[in-house]
Design a protein around this motif. Structure first.
Motif, PDB file in Angstrom:
ATOM      1  N   ASP A 320       0.843  -1.184   0.000  1.00 24.98           N
ATOM      2  CA  ASP A 320       0.000   0.000   0.000  1.00 24.98           C
ATOM      3  C   ASP A 320       0.881   1.239   0.000  1.00 24.98           C
ATOM      4  O   ASP A 320       1.425   1.613   1.046  1.00 24.98           O
ATOM      5  CB  ASP A 320      -0.912   0.000   1.231  1.00 24.98           C
ATOM      6  CG  ASP A 320      -1.760   1.261   1.319  1.00 24.98           C
ATOM      7  OD1 ASP A 320      -1.867   1.968   0.295  1.00 24.98           O
ATOM      8  OD2 ASP A 320      -2.307   1.534   2.408  1.00 24.98           O
ATOM      9  N   GLY A 323       0.546   4.042   2.654  1.00 21.73           N
ATOM     10  CA  GLY A 323       1.066   3.882   4.006  1.00 21.73           C
ATOM     11  C   GLY A 323       2.577   3.879   4.087  1.00 21.73           C
ATOM     12  O   GLY A 323       3.137   3.533   5.129  1.00 21.73           O
ATOM     13  N   GLU A 427       6.475  -0.185  10.220  1.00 12.25           N
ATOM     14  CA  GLU A 427       5.038   0.065  10.199  1.00 12.25           C
ATOM     15  C   GLU A 427       4.464  -0.104   8.795  1.00 12.25           C
ATOM     16  O   GLU A 427       3.365  -0.647   8.618  1.00 12.25           O
ATOM     17  CB  GLU A 427       4.736   1.482  10.706  1.00 12.25           C
ATOM     18  CG  GLU A 427       5.110   1.720  12.157  1.00 12.25           C
ATOM     19  CD  GLU A 427       6.585   2.020  12.366  1.00 12.25           C
ATOM     20  OE1 GLU A 427       7.338   2.067  11.367  1.00 12.25           O
ATOM     21  OE2 GLU A 427       6.997   2.189  13.525  1.00 12.25           O
ATOM     22  N   ALA A 428       5.192   0.355   7.776  1.00 13.68           N
ATOM     23  CA  ALA A 428       4.680   0.319   6.408  1.00 13.68           C
ATOM     24  C   ALA A 428       4.647  -1.086   5.831  1.00 13.68           C
ATOM     25  O   ALA A 428       3.732  -1.438   5.071  1.00 13.68           O
ATOM     26  CB  ALA A 428       5.528   1.221   5.512  1.00 13.68           C
TER      27      ALA A 428
END
Length: 562
Positions: A320, A323, A427-428
């Protein structure tokens, strides 16, 4: 080689630690040089026995000698262009501007234009940033009496010094052009600020950088490289006679150095780094007509590798991009990518012609496309000695590391990019997938030859200035240090591996392991003297140590010693 065959030596370095990078050569304390070659390596007693009446003796006083550092990914001509440009993106203060301009004047001949941009760029991105600086003309004029200066602000307005106005025949009586104006004070005198079309007019007057001027800059850039112990580079380059015969769709070769710069310096005996040139892959069919085939050239300028771009962080699904802000990752391709079918054809054809191919890849999808193409080329073209490369290789899918090792690939990893593009990756991407990011340990363990490189001088748009110091780049590779801590420290490499990634490995990557990369009798006497022994387990020594001397073919090209 017997002692009598090399007696006497022209140069002897003794009384230190000689790290040869050669597993067959034990640690030594001294090295003897005859001409431009290493003649003998050993202890002080046997090496000093080669002293003759004209031998130059250098007492290392405990310092460490290494093979000359070899930066396996640079953009030399970009650095030359930057040499004439004041770095301004982080400047919004008159005193700092004056300091930067003064430093530029000190290194440039009179008459050469000083340029730069974009003044105050970083400041303009801050929510509470002050107004962009309007430089004080009198102060800048005092620093630049003999050099016209034209710099651009972040808002694309310009500032010129009085010498630039003199060259352009502009004074207080000059009318403002349509669509622009000259800044004036209350009495009508020019302030140096230039707006709109007036600035564009002055910009068009700036002299193009001629080859002769580039040679001036090139010598300055080489001095910077020598000062940090670099004696060889693998440069992204172009052959003008070939590129001028093509019609590229976009500015593809904006970061490819004109090989004439290197050849001109070599012809004059002024080249102080050895160059292995990466030429554009899509021009390879024309190279033979200009005398360029794999492994042609000499000890100063050598050919044999081709470069092509694939991605700008293209990632395999699931991914994504929304993000992944700030990671440099995307779900698309670089505007320079020729398409998967054309790319695979070029790799196969270049491989068949015997060239090694370096592919710019940052995302794991790009890496897979490159590895697939290398694998297919080997199947179609049969067995031969290949040293193809993944350039940068930020992200590689877990099951592609083994494939890269089986194919005998080289990875040029830019340690300086770790701090820039590792934030938010956990996180990504999630912890499992982010563990594949900047995975330098896995490259080595998979059998990939690792080069630690700089990408000097940095981003084409100057949004990032590369770290050129090999010791600092080694430290990042060893510590995995970023602004937020250590990013996946399990992927760290050792100091010994980092040293090899700046010496023996790049020499192997360019098929030059027989002439450079280790301190071995018969090889070129390209050496760097460090202030202290950097081997061991404490990476802080890499930040503390300094390059004291740099030798190229036994010739001293940099020294901090009295």
């Amino acid at each position: 080689m017997t002692t009598s065959a090399i007696d006497p030596a022209d140069l002897i370095l003794y009384g230190g630690t000689v790290w040869t990078a050669d597993p067959a050569q034990p640690l030594a304390t001294a090295v003897a040089i005859v001409g431009d070659r290493i003649a003998k390596v050993g202890d002080d007693t046997e090496i000093l026995a080669l002293t003759g009446p004209d031998t130059r003796l250098v007492d290392l006083a405990g310092r460490m000698v290494c093979p000359g550092f070899n930066d396996a990914h640079t953009h030399f001509e970009n650095a030359v262009d930057w040499y004439f440009q004041v770095p301004l993106t982080d400047v919004n203060d008159q005193a700092v501007l004056a300091e930067r301009v003064a430093a530029m004047v000190e290194r440039l001949p009179a008459g050469i234009w000083i340029t730069g941009g974009d003044l105050g760029d970083f400041a303009s991105t801050q929510a509470s940033s002050p107004p962009l600086l309007e430089p004080v003309l009198a102060e800048i004029d005092a620093l630049t009496p003999d050099n016209p200066l034209l710099i651009r602000r972040a808002d694309h307005q310009y500032f010129a010094n009085s010498k630039a106005f003199e060259v352009a025949r502009i004074d207080r009586r000059t009318p403002d052009p349509r669509g622009g104006r000259f800044g004036r004070d209350a009495s009508g005198e020019l302030t140096g600020m230039v707006y709109g079309q007036a600035g564009e007019f002055l910009q068009r007057l700036v002299s193009p950088i001629s080859l002769e001027q580039k040679l001036v800059g090139a010598k300055g850039v080489m001095a910077q490289l020598n000062a940090v112990g670099i004696t060889s580079i693998h440069d992204i380059a172009r052959l003008p006679a070939v590129t001028e015969e093509t019609i590229p769709p976009v500015f593809l070769e904006r970061s490819f150095s004109n090989t004439q710069i290197f050849q001109s310096l070599a012809d004059r005996g002024e080249l102080s780094v050895r160059v292995y040139a990466f030429l554009p892959l899509d021009t390879f069919e024309a190279l033979a007509d200009h005398g360029i085939t794999p492994k042609t050239g000499d000890d100063w300028l050598r050919f044999g590798a081709l470069k092509i771009f694939v991605d700008s962080g293209a990632m395999l699904p699931p991914f994504d991009p929304a993000g992944a802000a700030g990671t440099g990752l995307t779900d698309g391709w670089s505007y320079r990518f020729v398409g998967e079918e054309r790319f695979a054809h070029l790799v196969e054809a270049g491989d068949a012609a015997g060239f090694d191919i370096g592919v710019h890849v940052t995302g794991d999808r790009g890496a897979r496309i490159a590895i697939d193409a290398f694998e297919r080329a080997a199947q179609v073209n049969g067995s031969r000695e290949r040293r193809h490369r993944l350039i940068h290789a930020w992200h590689v899918a877990a099951d592609d590391f083994a494939r890269a090792g089986e194919l005998g690939l080289v990875a040029d990893v830019t340690s300086d990019h770790l701090a820039l593009y590792s934030r938010n990756l956990d996180e990504a991407l999630g912890l499992d997938r982010s563990a594949n990011a900047f995975a330098w340990r896995w490259f080595i363990d998979s059998g990939v030859v690792l080069n630690v490189v700089s990408d000097f001088p940095g981003a084409f748009n100057k949004s990032h200035v590369a770290e050129i110091d090999p010791l600092r780049n080694m430290c990042v590779a060893v510590t995995r240090a970023t602004r937020d801590g250590r990013f996946h420290p399990e992927q760290a490499i050792t100091i010994d591996e980092a040293l090899r990634a700046y010496t023996a490995n790049p020499a192997f990557s360019s098929h030059e392991e027989d002439v450079k990369g280790t301190i071995t009798p018969g090889k070129l006497a390209d050496l760097v003297v460090l202030s202290e022994d950097i081997r061991g387990d404490d990476p802080s020594v890499l930040l503390r140590a300094r390059v004291e001397q740099t030798y190229l073919g036994g010739r001293l090209v940099h020294s901090r010693l009295a």
